[in-house]
Design an enzyme around this catalytic site. Structure first.
Site: not given
Ligand code: PGA
Length: 249
Positions: A76, A144, A146, A151
């Site tokens: 992304d 969450n 995702h 999302e």
């Molecule tokens: P993070 O993000 O490694 O900064 O916790 C992971 C994600 O949101 O996929």
């Protein structure tokens, strides 16, 4: 090491150990496959893995050489940040990994967020399809649930697409920005299809704040409110975590 459905769990309280195991899996792909297609994730979680990959590659000329053959695809990119913005994922990838390795820039793909975004999304999927699919996809997981920026929602999207970022995700990522207002509202993300088509998936989930998401995602039910739960349908997923998961084993 525990097997539940097709998922291989590697649980260890020491994230350095987990990063070492993950790096070993990446190196296997690098050595075994002539032109390995690797899907890369960003965020704080894979930073240690990338450090491990860089250090061990630079200590081993045979491994270092292999990076010339890597085709890299990122999950992304934020819409609204220029490539050279310190929080763009383009910047993150060069800063954390690519600058230290002999990758060929023409083999490195990160969603383009300028110009016609719909065209960029189609081009991204077409380019990946031309290479086949990822030999290995590295993933993190959001609090969450995702994956990439897919999302929680009533429907999930198959292909690469422009997506609004949820409030939860913007809040979670605000720590990287000076103010909440600077956190982008949208991103381009590989869709669920692009992720699930990978031949092998390596999911890293470190820290207590990821435990609930893991429990929800891998408890045996599947739903769009927890995008990571679809990984349960994949035949080759390895999860590396420092969290006690005995509740679902
Ligand atoms: P993070 O993000 O490694 O900064 O916790 C992971 C994600 O949101 O996929």
């Amino acid at each position: 090491m525990v097997k539940k459905q097709a998922i291989q769990w590697i649980v260890n309280q020491d994230t350095d150990v987990l990063n070492g195991i993950a790096a070993g899996i990446v190196f296997r792909v690098l050595v075994d496959i002539l032109h390995p297609v690797i899907g890369f994730a960003t965020g704080s979680t894979p930073v240690g893995l990338y450090q491990d990959l860089v250090q061990n590659s630079r200590a081993n000329p045979k491994l270092l050489e292999r990076w010339q053959h890597v085709i890299g695809f990122n999950l992304d990119e934020y819409v609204g940040l220029p490539e050279n913005h310190p929080q763009s994922y383009h910047h993150y990838m060069w800063e954390n990994i690519y600058q230290f390795l002999p990758v060929l820039p023409q083999h490195i793909y990160i969603p383009k967020v300028t110009g016609d975004l719909e065209v960029n999304c189609r081009t991204y999927d077409d380019t990946l399809a031309n290479y086949g699919r990822q030999d290995l996809q590295i993933l993190g997981i959001g609090k969450n649930g995702h994956i990439g920026f897919n999302e929680p929602a009533g429907n999930l999207v198959l292909n690469t697409h422009v997506t609004p970022l949820s409030e939860a995700t913007r809040r979670a990522n605000a720590r990287f920005f000076d103010t909440m207002d600077e956190v982008p509202m949208r991103a381009i993300t590989m869709g669920m299809g692009g992720i699930l088509r990978a031949k092998r998936i390596l999911l890293l989930a470190f820290g207590n704040e990821k435990r609930e998401a893991l429990l929800q995602a891998f408890s045996g039910t599947i739903g769009t409110e927890c995008p990571a739960s679809f990984l349960q349908l994949h035949a080759n997923v390895t999860i590396l975590t420092d969290q006690d998961m005995t509740a679902i084993f």
